[in-house]
Scaffold this motif. Structure first.
Motif, short mmCIF file in Angstrom:
data_model
loop_
_atom_site.label_atom_id
_atom_site.label_comp_id
_atom_site.label_asym_id
_atom_site.label_seq_id
_atom_site.Cartn_x
_atom_site.Cartn_y
_atom_site.Cartn_z
N ILE A 1 117.43 -24.32 5.87
CA ILE A 1 117.61 -23.00 6.42
C ILE A 1 117.88 -23.46 7.92
O ILE A 1 118.66 -22.87 8.44
N LEU B 1 121.51 -23.88 8.30
CA LEU B 1 122.37 -22.64 8.02
C LEU B 1 122.41 -22.12 9.47
O LEU B 1 123.34 -21.42 9.80
N ASP B 2 121.42 -22.48 10.16
CA ASP B 2 121.35 -21.98 11.71
C ASP B 2 122.42 -22.69 12.66
O ASP B 2 122.41 -22.22 13.80
N TRP C 1 114.31 -16.38 11.84
CA TRP C 1 114.36 -16.68 10.44
C TRP C 1 114.50 -15.54 9.72
O TRP C 1 115.05 -15.46 8.76
N ARG D 1 117.74 -13.51 10.21
CA ARG D 1 119.14 -14.18 10.23
C ARG D 1 119.29 -14.91 8.92
O ARG D 1 120.43 -15.56 8.72
N THR D 2 118.25 -14.90 8.24
CA THR D 2 118.54 -15.76 7.04
C THR D 2 118.49 -14.94 5.91
O THR D 2 117.74 -13.81 5.92
N GLN D 3 118.99 -15.27 4.72
CA GLN D 3 118.80 -14.53 3.54
C GLN D 3 117.22 -14.30 3.17
O GLN D 3 116.76 -13.27 2.66
#
Lengths: 346, 346
Positions: A6, A9-10, A29, A32-34
């Motif tokens: 994660i 990803l950021d 989190w 902005r994340t899946q």
């Protein structure tokens, strides 16, 4: 779990820097994340369903729901590894039929639970090795290899039986794997065996993927096979491992399925492969490899399972399940595309 | 972008003996169509020897009729694959279109209105797929997978999982499937005409030639002034339209809209046939006529096995093995091609 990927990803997103304040980090989190988006949608759905149906939040229903998703989840764990490693396995649907039929016949012949389980797992290992051998050895795209395996295994399942292999051994422990409960735990209730098996598989592989060297190798091989190879990782070894894990876990879910149905059916698992792959991709994995977490997969499977459960509880025609699942996948992919654009990826 | 990719690091094998056989094989190595035609003749010859009833010309005319829906649907899917995009929704389209067509028959008592309604579902669904992929930036594999479930689900809800029978019994409609002109089955003629048009489109128009540029390198295509988004969108509309034509044909077989038409992996079989025809899953490589030969080869295998009186089970197993063999040979051919080019340069 899954925190590492994660964070990667950021990287580069402006919001990624605000992790000094824990609350802002959490908000980042979530939105902005899946995984975060899936969790939000899942929670919202749970709130709505528990308002609409008094049964939804009951202990019994929760465990029914968890039992229902166990087959998809167990197979999806293997599929996540494989997709992160840049390969795919379409044969898991036919595996449900093939392994189920073979295992039930073994059980009938030997009246020995462990013999049946051993044959099922062996079948999973063999199919995984064949898939890996053809993909890596003959350099054929795994999409095609496992598609061919899908038709071959379905054909073999039909060869073994005209319709279904019925239970002729009456082992009590066998049915328990599908519909039994382990001992009552105070405060939690009677936990079904499939849920326990799923939890063990999930935790084991989540640890493997995030906390061990081989887990990092899977991400490395999927992210950039050439670079992984050059830095001394055996791409063959890692991918073979992923294929075998997927085969074995598909076999485990097939075994639970025959225990639940009390028969090994040759038409089991039609379209199962696309449901599993759909859930894994919904969970944030990418077929381009190197991306995806088991937490994401779990949330996606839970979301789809909760929806199906809700449709039944609210007394809606169960024909809607498929349509709603399709719409959810579309909406989730749409949100993901927007999120990526907002974060400036791609 | 295409999500599934072959092993790009596939290097040519070390130059072996390079004797006379190799040189004689070169035309087949250079030209995909010749290699595939050879394979088709080999398969046909095998069945002609093995089954007396396969020797009549009628068999091949029947093949054209049986394979027509696959051929037609494969046209659109091939062009999309060449542009680096997937369409998995064609199997569900088959059912959706058929049900819409026959339901409209029954609602309006007009055959032409029904056919028009059925055919219109194609561009409509295609446009939705195209909009989601090009404008919203969604992954085409996931989008059309979602559409696969959504459409199938809608069909289930709508029909209550029962076939929709044409109450008027339009004989002209069933005539589309059964009819023939100069002994050539009408579905075959429709397929051949569409293939010819698509081939002219792909090779003789600027749009068609741009497909390869888009599939080969999207960014380069965009930079060199190709309207990538618009073209991709139109290809989705085309793919939907072709699937709808195939769907109307399948419905005209018995004048019935089947809710489960194409449910046993039609989309996967179409993609497998195309890949067997040498089209790359990562876009930009392959050609339409080879893809069509791929469809005919798998169709011939299925037909031959049926004539041999083989059970569906054996059909599935053999189809899977042929698929693997063909794709393996394609890989070998490509490596030989690379090798011979390298030798020519040296």
């Amino acid at each position: 779990m899954g925190a590492d990927s994660i964070r990667t990803l950021d990287v580069g997103s402006p919001a990624g820097r605000s992790t000094r304040r824990p609350l802002a980090g959490l908000a980042t989190w979530l939105f902005r994340t899946q995984e975060g988006v899936l969790l939000l949608v899942l929670l919202a759905l749970c709130v709505v369903l528990s308002r609409l149906s008094p049964v939804f939040a009951s202990e019994r229903n929760v465990f029914v729901l968890l039992s229902q998703i166990s087959l998809t989840m167990i197979t999806a764990v293997g599929m996540t590894l494989l997709i992160v490693g840049r390969e795919v396995d379409l044969s898991v649907g036919s595996m449900q039929a093939f392994v189920g039929v073979v295992a039930m016949q073994t059980l009938n012949a030997t009246s020995n639970l462990f013999a049946g389980l051993a044959v099922a797992i062996l079948a999973g290992v063999v199919v995984g090795l064949v898939n890996a051998g053809l993909t890596l050895g003959l350099r054929i795209n795994s999409f095609i290899v496992t598609l061919a395996m899908l038709t071959i295994l379905r054909g073999l399942a039909y060869t073994f039986t005209d319709a279904a292999v019925q239970n002729a051994h009456n082992l009590e422990a066998f049915r328990a794997i599908g519909i039994g409960f382990i001992a009552h735990i105070p405060g939690v209730g009677r936990i079904p065996w499939p849920v326990v098996i799923t939890a063990v598989v999930f935790v084991a592989f989540a640890l493997l993927l995030t906390r061990t060297t081989i887990g990092r190798y899977v991400y490395a091989v999927g992210g950039n096979p050439r670079a992984a190879e050059l830095s001394g990782v055996s791409v063959w070894g890692v991918k073979t491992f992923c294929f075998v894990v997927t085969g074995v876990l598909a076999a485990v879910s097939a075994f639970i399925l025959i225990a639940r149905l009390n028969s090994g059916q040759n038409n089991a698992g039609f379209g199962f492969e696309l449901q599993v792959i759909g859930a894994v991709l919904l969970g944030g994995a990418s077929l381009a490899g190197g991306q995806g977490t088991l937490v994401g997969t779990l949330l996606a499977v839970l979301l789809l399972g909760t929806l199906n459960n809700g449709i039944i509880l609210l007394g809606i025609d169960s024909s809607w399940q498929l349509a709603v699942n399709g719409l959810i996948i579309l909406v989730a992919v749409l949100l993901d595309a927007r999120r990526r654009r907002a974060v400036g990826q791609e | 972008m295409a999500a599934i990719h072959p092993d790009r690091s596939a290097a040519a094998p070390s130059a072996g003996g390079g004797g006379g056989i190799r040189r004689r094989l070169l035309p087949a190595v250079r030209h995909e169509e010749i290699a595939l035609l050879g394979l088709f003749l080999l398969v046909a010859a095998f069945f002609a020897v093995a089954v007396p009833s396969a020797r009549s010309g009628g068999t091949y005319l029947d093949l054209l009729r049986d394979a027509a829906p696959n051929l037609i649907a494969a046209i659109g899917v091939t062009l999309l694959l060449l542009a680096g995009e997937f369409d998995l929704s064609v199997g569900s389209m088959l059912a959706f279109t058929g049900v819409v067509t026959v339901s409209t028959f029954n609602a309006t008592d007009s055959m032409w209105l029904g056919i028009v309604a059925g055919l219109l579902t194609g561009p409509l669904i295609g446009a939705i797929n195209g909009y989601l992929v090009t404008v919203q930036g969604m992954n085409s594999l996931m989008t059309t997978l979602g559409m696969l479930f959504a459409l199938r689900g809608l069909v289930y809800v709508w029909t209550n999982q029962t076939p929709v029978v044409d109450e008027n019994g339009f004989s002209v409609f069933t005539g589309f499937y059964r009819g023939e002109i100069a002994r050539i089955p009408l579905p075959g003629i429709i397929a051949l005409v569409l293939i010819a048009l698509a081939w002219l489109f792909a090779t003789r128009t600027e749009f068609g030639r741009n497909i390869y540029a888009i599939g080969g390198n999207r960014t380069a295509a965009r930079v060199s002034g190709i309207r990538v988004q618009r073209n991709t969108f139109l290809l989705f509309v085309l793919s939907g339209t072709m699937a709808a034509i195939a769907g109307v044909l399948v419905a005209s077989q018995t004048g019935t809209g089947y809710f489960d038409a194409g449910v046993q992996g039609f989309e996967l079989i179409v993609i497998a046939s195309i890949v067997l025809g040498g089209v790359s899953l990562s876009g930009g490589e392959g050609n339409l006529l080879s893809a069509m030969l791929g469809v005919l080869i798998l169709g011939m295998v299925a037909k031959g096995l049926r004539l041999m009186g083989a059970h569906t089970t054996q059909q599935l197993v053999v189809t899977g093995i042929v698929m693997l063999l063909a794709v393996f040979l394609h890989g070998v051919r490509q490596r030989m091609l690379v090798e011979s080019r390298r030798r020519n340069r040296a």
